[in-house]
Design a protein around this motif. Structure first.
Motif, PDB file in Angstrom:
ATOM      1  N   ILE A 199      26.793  51.380  37.830  1.00  0.00           N
ATOM      2  CA  ILE A 199      28.107  51.130  38.416  1.00  0.00           C
ATOM      3  C   ILE A 199      28.040  49.804  39.153  1.00  0.00           C
ATOM      4  O   ILE A 199      27.169  49.600  39.999  1.00  0.00           O
ATOM      5  CB  ILE A 199      28.506  52.258  39.394  1.00  0.00           C
ATOM      6  N   LYS A 200      28.956  48.886  38.821  1.00  0.00           N
ATOM      7  CA  LYS A 200      28.940  47.567  39.441  1.00  0.00           C
ATOM      8  C   LYS A 200      30.286  47.257  40.073  1.00  0.00           C
ATOM      9  O   LYS A 200      31.332  47.567  39.493  1.00  0.00           O
ATOM     10  CB  LYS A 200      28.609  46.490  38.399  1.00  0.00           C
ATOM     11  N   ASN A 201      30.248  46.669  41.248  1.00  0.00           N
ATOM     12  CA  ASN A 201      31.470  46.169  41.886  1.00  0.00           C
ATOM     13  C   ASN A 201      31.657  44.739  41.404  1.00  0.00           C
ATOM     14  O   ASN A 201      30.916  43.843  41.784  1.00  0.00           O
ATOM     15  CB  ASN A 201      31.344  46.230  43.402  1.00  0.00           C
ATOM     16  N   ILE A 202      32.659  44.517  40.529  1.00  0.00           N
ATOM     17  CA  ILE A 202      32.781  43.236  39.834  1.00  0.00           C
ATOM     18  C   ILE A 202      33.778  42.274  40.470  1.00  0.00           C
ATOM     19  O   ILE A 202      33.804  41.092  40.114  1.00  0.00           O
ATOM     20  CB  ILE A 202      33.161  43.445  38.352  1.00  0.00           C
ATOM     21  N   PHE A 203      34.604  42.758  41.412  1.00  0.00           N
ATOM     22  CA  PHE A 203      35.648  41.872  41.944  1.00  0.00           C
ATOM     23  C   PHE A 203      36.105  42.397  43.290  1.00  0.00           C
ATOM     24  O   PHE A 203      36.537  43.543  43.403  1.00  0.00           O
ATOM     25  CB  PHE A 203      36.821  41.802  40.963  1.00  0.00           C
ATOM     26  N   LYS A 204      36.010  41.560  44.302  1.00  0.00           N
ATOM     27  CA  LYS A 204      36.410  41.946  45.657  1.00  0.00           C
ATOM     28  C   LYS A 204      37.839  41.530  45.998  1.00  0.00           C
ATOM     29  O   LYS A 204      38.313  41.826  47.099  1.00  0.00           O
ATOM     30  CB  LYS A 204      35.444  41.324  46.668  1.00  0.00           C
ATOM     31  N   GLY A 205      38.511  40.849  45.071  1.00  0.00           N
ATOM     32  CA  GLY A 205      39.890  40.456  45.319  1.00  0.00           C
ATOM     33  C   GLY A 205      40.011  39.069  45.902  1.00  0.00           C
ATOM     34  O   GLY A 205      39.023  38.377  46.165  1.00  0.00           O
ATOM     35  N   SER A 206      41.242  38.649  46.096  1.00  0.00           N
ATOM     36  CA  SER A 206      41.552  37.344  46.680  1.00  0.00           C
ATOM     37  C   SER A 206      41.721  37.495  48.191  1.00  0.00           C
ATOM     38  O   SER A 206      41.690  38.611  48.727  1.00  0.00           O
ATOM     39  CB  SER A 206      42.834  36.793  46.062  1.00  0.00           C
ATOM     40  N   PRO A 207      41.957  36.401  48.901  1.00  0.00           N
ATOM     41  CA  PRO A 207      42.202  36.514  50.349  1.00  0.00           C
ATOM     42  C   PRO A 207      43.408  37.375  50.714  1.00  0.00           C
ATOM     43  O   PRO A 207      43.503  37.857  51.847  1.00  0.00           O
ATOM     44  CB  PRO A 207      42.404  35.059  50.773  1.00  0.00           C
ATOM     45  N   LEU A 208      44.327  37.598  49.768  1.00  0.00           N
ATOM     46  CA  LEU A 208      45.479  38.459  50.065  1.00  0.00           C
ATOM     47  C   LEU A 208      45.017  39.876  50.390  1.00  0.00           C
ATOM     48  O   LEU A 208      45.587  40.545  51.258  1.00  0.00           O
ATOM     49  CB  LEU A 208      46.458  38.469  48.894  1.00  0.00           C
ATOM     50  N   GLY A 209      43.985  40.367  49.690  1.00  0.00           N
ATOM     51  CA  GLY A 209      43.409  41.660  50.009  1.00  0.00           C
ATOM     52  C   GLY A 209      44.125  42.841  49.392  1.00  0.00           C
ATOM     53  O   GLY A 209      45.110  42.707  48.664  1.00  0.00           O
ATOM     54  N   LEU A 210      43.604  44.046  49.698  1.00  0.00           N
ATOM     55  CA  LEU A 210      44.134  45.317  49.193  1.00  0.00           C
ATOM     56  C   LEU A 210      44.118  45.334  47.665  1.00  0.00           C
ATOM     57  O   LEU A 210      45.110  45.650  47.013  1.00  0.00           O
ATOM     58  CB  LEU A 210      45.546  45.585  49.723  1.00  0.00           C
TER      59      LEU A 210
END
Length: 535
Positions: free
Chosen positions: A174-185
């Motif tokens: 299981i990999k966390n591939i993307f934490k998102g942009s500065p906008l968040g959520l």
């Protein structure tokens, strides 16, 4: 040139997953606590759409008894591969507080009409799951991951794991591939592939007025992913006067003509307000690929358009939905849904009495378990609805009638009940969304006496934020009853419970019997008529 006019699916139809199978196009949307689960609409031209099925229609697939308001089916994902339709969905059992209980499942079918399989459990680490079919035959499952600790951000990124059809389970790391942009959520992930790039489209900013569609890409499916030059493909967060607000959460599809489109949810607040009784609706935007291999709105900028150019396909209209239902064929018309339970036979029957919908009074209004309430979406800013019922209550604990409903804390109810002496009376009961304990208010100074027996006709007229009930003995001569009520409370944004509310206004028929004797109420017909364009 054909023109697509947004929203293409008016009324409560959020989180649109977009799928093409040959010359047919499908959109799956969330249904939350409403049963059966998942709405799937079909089109041949991207202009005209019709509801084709609600696949989660039995207990083995979905049982939401006890699910709180705005839980249940979140953000389904529909794909077509290997001669099958693949539907991924979440059944959310808890949404408030630090924790969310989010169970993700897969069902498949050889045809969009079914038969749909029993579910395969996938995981419970977060919501908004999706399945990607890679060109090498492998299948990949993504979902957002929920961090209950809230030390940084509860939306802790997008997880990727391989799915094995042979083993019918998730396998491998299981990999966390993307934490998102500065906008968040970051949530609502979908993967697709083009020109050797893996593209990830996600929803960000929360599903209110900061919502956005964000796109990232990578040469490897597990990343690292780089953000779009504009970060967001589309958003209305910086355009407060745009007709389509709260724009975000959708998916990309290439038409058979080679033209490309992206769905998204949106809302249309009542003029001068930040309240949207129609809920989060589905819209579609024409998009283009530029030389940098990034996707952009065809009309430029990031703000979604009400009118966009349709694909070069023959027009394919569907027959309009009837305004009036007389319950003649023994089946519940497709416009209607009920709440939570797969055991619908305890709530209603269309065969016990010919040409009538019989509701069996069950638990109290707003119950999260077994409530006899059958309703359809409000799809227009202004409409009129009417019904007629035969109901002989013996006590004030029994009531039935016409209801405008959002959830247990937000409703207006025109109910036939009984007074202390057992005589029939008419009541207007509201829950105004202004109290955390969902306290009701009786809107008449005193109950209105009714004839001892015979049918009672009930109606409601809604114009923007004004809601007026009316009643009649013969269905011809009508009298208003009660004050003009606030229709805007039937919205995601109204009241102290507004945070985390995700559905939309419904109008329909209800019966409640707090004695436990299941007193029946027989409804002869139901009609819904739009009174003006909803734009």
């Amino acid at each position: 040139m054909t023109t697509i006019r947004n929203p293409i699916l008016p009324g409560f139809n959020p989180d649109p997953a977009f799928c093409r199978a040959g010359d047919d196009y499908y959109i799956a949307t969330s249904t939350f606590e409403w049963y059966p689960g998942v709405q799937i609409h079909h089109s041949r031209d991207l202009v005209n759409w019709r509801l084709v099925c609600r696949p989660l229609d039995r207990q083995s697939q979905l049982d939401m008894r006890g699910n709180p308001d705005s839980c249940g089916v979140w953000a389904p994902a529909l794909t077509y591969a290997d001669g099958l339709f693949w539907l991924i969905y979440t059944d959310v059992k808890r949404r408030l507080g630090n924790f969310k209980d989010t169970h993700n499942y897969l069902v498949t079918a050889p045809s969009i009409e079914g038969p749909w399989s029993d579910p395969i459990f996938m995981n419970s680490s977060g919501f908004d799951p999706s399945l990607f079919h890679d060109d090498d035959g492998r299948k990949w499952f993504v979902n957002m991951v929920w961090d209950h600790r809230r030390r940084r951000n509860s939306f802790d990124g997008i997880l990727l794991q391989e799915y094995s059809p042979a083993e019918q389970r998730l396998v491998g790391p299981i990999k966390n591939i993307f934490k998102g942009s500065p906008l968040g959520l970051v949530e609502g992930p979908h993967l697709w592939k083009r020109n050797g790039w893996y593209y990830l489209t996600v929803a960000e900013g929360g599903t209110s007025y900061n919502h956005a569609v964000t796109i990232a890409r990578s040469r490897n499916i597990d990343g690292p992913y780089e953000l779009h030059p504009n970060t967001h493909l589309l958003t209305s967060k910086d355009a407060p006067d745009a007709p389509l607000q709260r724009a975000g959460h959708g998916f990309y599809v290439e038409a058979s003509t080679g033209e490309v489109y992206h769905t998204h949810l949106c809302s249309r607040p009542l003029p001068g307000t930040r309240r949207s009784p129609l809920g989060r609706e589905t819209a579609i935007q024409r998009v283009v690929w530029r030389e940098d291999d990034w996707l952009y709105l065809a009309h430029g900028g990031q703000v979604p358009a009400v009118e966009v150019k349709g694909p070069d396909l023959p027009r394919h209209p569907f027959p309009p939905e009837p305004e009036r239902h007389d319950f003649d064929d023994g089946r519940l018309p497709s416009a209607f849904q009920w709440l939570r339970t797969p055991d619908w036979g305890r709530l209603f029957s269309l065969t016990v009495r010919a040409s009538h919908l019989r509701l069996y009074g069950r638990e109290s209004i707003g119950s999260w378990f077994e409530q006899a309430l059958v309703a359809r979406r409000q799809t227009d800013w202004s409409y009129s609805a009417e019904t007629a019922l035969e109901f002989e209550p013996e006590t004030y604990q029994q009531m039935a009638g016409l209801i405008c409903y959002y959830d247990r804390a937000r409703f207006h109810y025109l109910a036939v009940s009984a007074d202390d002496e057992g005589r029939r009376v008419l009541q207007v009961i509201s829950c105004l969304g202004d109290h955390p304990d969902a306290l009701m208010t009786y809107m008449l100074d005193s109950d209105l006496p009714l004839p001892e027996d015979g049918p009672i006709h009930l109606g409601v007229d809604v114009h923007l934020a004004d809601l007026q009930f009316r009643w009649s003995i013969d269905g011809v001569n009508w009298k208003p009853v009660g004050p003009i009520l606030d229709a805007s409370i039937l919205s995601d944004e109204a009241g102290p419970g507004a945070h985390g509310s995700f559905t939309g206004a419904f109008v329909g028929m209800a019966a409640h019997d707090l004695t436990g004797r299941a007193l029946p109420a027989d409804f002869d017909h139901f009609s819904y008529r739009a009174d003006m364009p909803s734009d």
